[in-house]
Design a protein around this motif. Sequence first.
Motif, PDB file in Angstrom:
ATOM      1  N   PRO B 204       0.823  -1.209   0.000  1.00 23.68           N
ATOM      2  CA  PRO B 204       0.000   0.000   0.000  1.00 23.68           C
ATOM      3  C   PRO B 204       0.856   1.258   0.000  1.00 23.68           C
ATOM      4  CG  PRO B 204      -0.784  -1.575   1.609  1.00 23.68           C
ATOM      5  CD  PRO B 204       0.497  -2.110   1.089  1.00 23.68           C
ATOM      6  N   GLY B 205       0.384   2.274  -0.723  1.00 20.36           N
ATOM      7  CA  GLY B 205       1.134   3.502  -0.929  1.00 20.36           C
ATOM      8  C   GLY B 205       1.481   4.212   0.365  1.00 20.36           C
ATOM      9  N   MET B 206       0.531   4.282   1.282  1.00 24.64           N
ATOM     10  CA  MET B 206       0.810   5.016   2.505  1.00 24.64           C
ATOM     11  C   MET B 206       1.917   4.353   3.308  1.00 24.64           C
ATOM     12  SD  MET B 206      -1.408   5.656   5.870  1.00 24.64           S
ATOM     13  CE  MET B 206      -0.647   4.262   6.632  1.00 24.64           C
ATOM     14  N   MET B 207       1.859   3.018   3.396  1.00 23.59           N
ATOM     15  CA  MET B 207       2.863   2.282   4.154  1.00 23.59           C
ATOM     16  C   MET B 207       4.241   2.455   3.517  1.00 23.59           C
ATOM     17  SD  MET B 207       2.629  -1.704   5.077  1.00 23.59           S
ATOM     18  CE  MET B 207       3.783  -2.444   3.947  1.00 23.59           C
ATOM     19  N   THR B 208       4.267   2.339   2.199  1.00 15.92           N
ATOM     20  CA  THR B 208       5.529   2.524   1.482  1.00 15.92           C
ATOM     21  C   THR B 208       6.105   3.898   1.763  1.00 15.92           C
ATOM     22  OG1 THR B 208       4.358   1.329  -0.240  1.00 15.92           O
ATOM     23  CG2 THR B 208       6.560   2.046  -0.756  1.00 15.92           C
ATOM     24  N   GLY B 209       5.215   4.901   1.703  1.00 15.44           N
ATOM     25  CA  GLY B 209       5.666   6.271   1.962  1.00 15.44           C
ATOM     26  C   GLY B 209       6.240   6.422   3.353  1.00 15.44           C
ATOM     27  N   GLN B 210       5.552   5.841   4.322  1.00 13.84           N
ATOM     28  CA  GLN B 210       6.003   5.958   5.707  1.00 13.84           C
ATOM     29  C   GLN B 210       7.371   5.288   5.882  1.00 13.84           C
ATOM     30  OE1 GLN B 210       2.780   4.640   8.178  1.00 13.84           O
ATOM     31  NE2 GLN B 210       3.513   5.882   9.889  1.00 13.84           N
ATOM     32  N   ILE B 211       7.561   4.121   5.242  1.00 10.74           N
ATOM     33  CA  ILE B 211       8.833   3.413   5.347  1.00 10.74           C
ATOM     34  C   ILE B 211       9.945   4.235   4.678  1.00 10.74           C
ATOM     35  CG2 ILE B 211      10.090   1.330   4.667  1.00 10.74           C
ATOM     36  CD1 ILE B 211       7.447  -0.177   4.984  1.00 10.74           C
ATOM     37  N   LEU B 212       9.624   4.778   3.487  1.00 10.52           N
ATOM     38  CA  LEU B 212      10.584   5.636   2.802  1.00 10.52           C
ATOM     39  C   LEU B 212      10.971   6.818   3.687  1.00 10.52           C
ATOM     40  CD1 LEU B 212       9.425   5.903  -0.920  1.00 10.52           C
ATOM     41  CD2 LEU B 212      11.545   4.917  -0.049  1.00 10.52           C
ATOM     42  N   ALA B 213       9.994   7.328   4.431  1.00 15.01           N
ATOM     43  CA  ALA B 213      10.247   8.489   5.272  1.00 15.01           C
ATOM     44  C   ALA B 213      10.944   8.102   6.578  1.00 15.01           C
ATOM     45  CB  ALA B 213       8.944   9.222   5.561  1.00 15.01           C
ATOM     46  N   GLY B 214      11.292   6.828   6.745  1.00 15.34           N
ATOM     47  CA  GLY B 214      12.108   6.442   7.881  1.00 15.34           C
ATOM     48  C   GLY B 214      11.396   5.775   9.033  1.00 15.34           C
ATOM     49  N   SER B 215      10.099   5.506   8.912  1.00 15.37           N
ATOM     50  CA  SER B 215       9.381   4.809   9.979  1.00 15.37           C
ATOM     51  C   SER B 215       9.822   3.356  10.049  1.00 15.37           C
ATOM     52  CB  SER B 215       7.891   4.811   9.699  1.00 15.37           C
ATOM     53  OG  SER B 215       7.262   5.820  10.368  1.00 15.37           O
ATOM     54  N   PRO B 216       9.834   2.766  11.248  1.00 11.60           N
ATOM     55  CA  PRO B 216      10.075   1.314  11.311  1.00 11.60           C
ATOM     56  C   PRO B 216       8.896   0.587  10.647  1.00 11.60           C
ATOM     57  CG  PRO B 216       9.642   2.217  13.498  1.00 11.60           C
ATOM     58  CD  PRO B 216       9.692   3.372  12.570  1.00 11.60           C
ATOM     59  N   PRO B 217       9.163  -0.447   9.847  1.00 14.04           N
ATOM     60  CA  PRO B 217       8.094  -1.141   9.124  1.00 14.04           C
ATOM     61  C   PRO B 217       6.974  -1.625  10.026  1.00 14.04           C
ATOM     62  CG  PRO B 217      10.210  -1.841   8.308  1.00 14.04           C
ATOM     63  CD  PRO B 217      10.496  -0.937   9.459  1.00 14.04           C
ATOM     64  N   ALA B 218       7.291  -2.082  11.238  1.00 14.45           N
ATOM     65  CA  ALA B 218       6.234  -2.603  12.108  1.00 14.45           C
ATOM     66  C   ALA B 218       5.202  -1.516  12.409  1.00 14.45           C
ATOM     67  CB  ALA B 218       6.835  -3.139  13.396  1.00 14.45           C
ATOM     68  N   LEU B 219       5.679  -0.286  12.648  1.00 17.14           N
ATOM     69  CA  LEU B 219       4.747   0.804  12.943  1.00 17.14           C
ATOM     70  C   LEU B 219       3.948   1.174  11.681  1.00 17.14           C
ATOM     71  CD1 LEU B 219       3.732   2.910  14.951  1.00 17.14           C
ATOM     72  CD2 LEU B 219       5.528   4.443  14.137  1.00 17.14           C
ATOM     73  N   ALA B 220       4.670   1.211  10.540  1.00 14.00           N
ATOM     74  CA  ALA B 220       3.999   1.543   9.284  1.00 14.00           C
ATOM     75  C   ALA B 220       2.888   0.536   8.993  1.00 14.00           C
ATOM     76  CB  ALA B 220       5.007   1.559   8.135  1.00 14.00           C
ATOM     77  N   VAL B 221       3.157  -0.740   9.286  1.00 17.31           N
ATOM     78  CA  VAL B 221       2.154  -1.777   9.057  1.00 17.31           C
ATOM     79  C   VAL B 221       0.929  -1.536   9.941  1.00 17.31           C
ATOM     80  CG1 VAL B 221       1.663  -4.208   9.495  1.00 17.31           C
ATOM     81  CG2 VAL B 221       3.683  -3.554   8.171  1.00 17.31           C
ATOM     82  N   LYS B 222       1.180  -1.178  11.211  1.00 14.60           N
ATOM     83  CA  LYS B 222       0.048  -0.932  12.112  1.00 14.60           C
ATOM     84  C   LYS B 222      -0.815   0.209  11.592  1.00 14.60           C
ATOM     85  CE  LYS B 222       2.147  -2.087  16.471  1.00 14.60           C
ATOM     86  NZ  LYS B 222       2.633  -1.381  17.661  1.00 14.60           N
TER      87      LYS B 222
END
Lengths: 197, 270
Positions: B204-222
């Motif tokens: 999903p685009g939002m999750m990808t964006g958050q990961i690109l922006a440096g969020s840990p994947p686990a948080l982005a997934v939540k």
Amino acid sequence: MLRGLSVGELEATDLQIATGEIVCLSGPSGCGKSRLLRAIADLEPHCGSVLLGKQAQADLPAHQWRKAVMMVPAESHWWFETVGEHFHHDQQDALRALGISPQAFEWPVARLSSGEKQRLAVLRALQYKPHALLLDEPTANLDEDSTMQVEQWLCNQIRERLLPVLWVAHREDQIQRVADRHFHIEDRRLQPRELKP
Amino acid sequence: MNVIDLSWWHLGIAAGLVLALAACTWLAQLKIGRSLLVAAARTAIQLALIGLVLETLFAAGSLHWVALMGIVMLLLAGREVVARQRYRLRGGWSFGIGTLSMFISAFSITVLTLVVIIGPEPWYTPQYAIPLLGMLLGNTMTGVALGLERLTEGARRARGEIEGRLMLGEHWKQASAQLRRDAMRAGLMPTINAMAAAGIVSLPGMMTGQILAGSPPALAVKYQILIMFTITAGTGFGTFAAVALCTRRLFDSRERLRLDRIVTTSRPRG
């Protein structure tokens, strides 16, 4: 029954139909026969009032009115898979009288011919025990023999149930056979026509 | 959280790729080079503008401005719903029904998510409120548009059946039950499919964006799961409301099917 009813092209119309009486209606196509029936069944916006006995159309919830003043359209529609699902109970006698196979209730709707559909549509309408009947060319797709058979059966049902009936018909010989009175739509109005004795 | 800054020069390289593609479509005589370039230019301009708006909004951060932004977004979504209809209700009813049902579902679910689940301080913090509302509105809009489209189109096609049922004395709700069910299903299918495919077929685009922006994947997934669930609820309730309201409008007080309340538009979008 009708008081000053007007719909579309058709001018204000007054008409009273007694119980058990068949009034035939004819006229060129597009003159508003079907629209008049639709207005009486309250399926189309219209002016004037319609009464069933003392009951005014506007005083009854629309679906209750339509259950009492039942219209059978020229082209019937079927929404369940099999024919039988459209009927409340078995009607072997009626099927036989209408010249339809007694197994017809088991058939899928797609198997019905247009003539069979038309006959079954009348049967389907009558099972709701209406208090008045509006028939739009009920025998249009039938051959000579079936037409006679259906006419006979319908007239019997109508006399037995004492239904006031408005019957849109095309063919002069049919009108002579079934009608108690006959009106022809001309110049946007209902003109009475003589029936030969 | 370190984010690598992007300069305009970097974006120029990406734009060069689009230009190269446009050149290829021109060579292949696809005749879409022009619309491709116009769309690309629109993306750049529209996003740059919304970036400016968001910068200002984040700096101001008051409830008034967030609410104003939300209403503007809602009205634009309402317009988009109407623009996608081939058969729409006469006299602004499509816009009214679409906007009202999106307001009911997307707004209340956004507020609920902000206050109860995410809980930023204050609850209308634009950094959370605007993206959340945007995603909810965007998806609810699709559901509402699809549902309404199926409803009006279905009413035209199934007129004989519906009127046949009415002639037998059925209540309008009964006569239109199948139609409403089809319309609601049409509105809900895209979100159900999106949930079923999430993470397997597409990231999903939002999750990808958050990961690109440096969020840990686990948080982005939540966050992504939260968004998907709220989107589904928003789309579902919005579609329910829109289909119910529109069906009511298709029948009048005498329970007649009023197809004259539908107008045909020559060229729908979407």
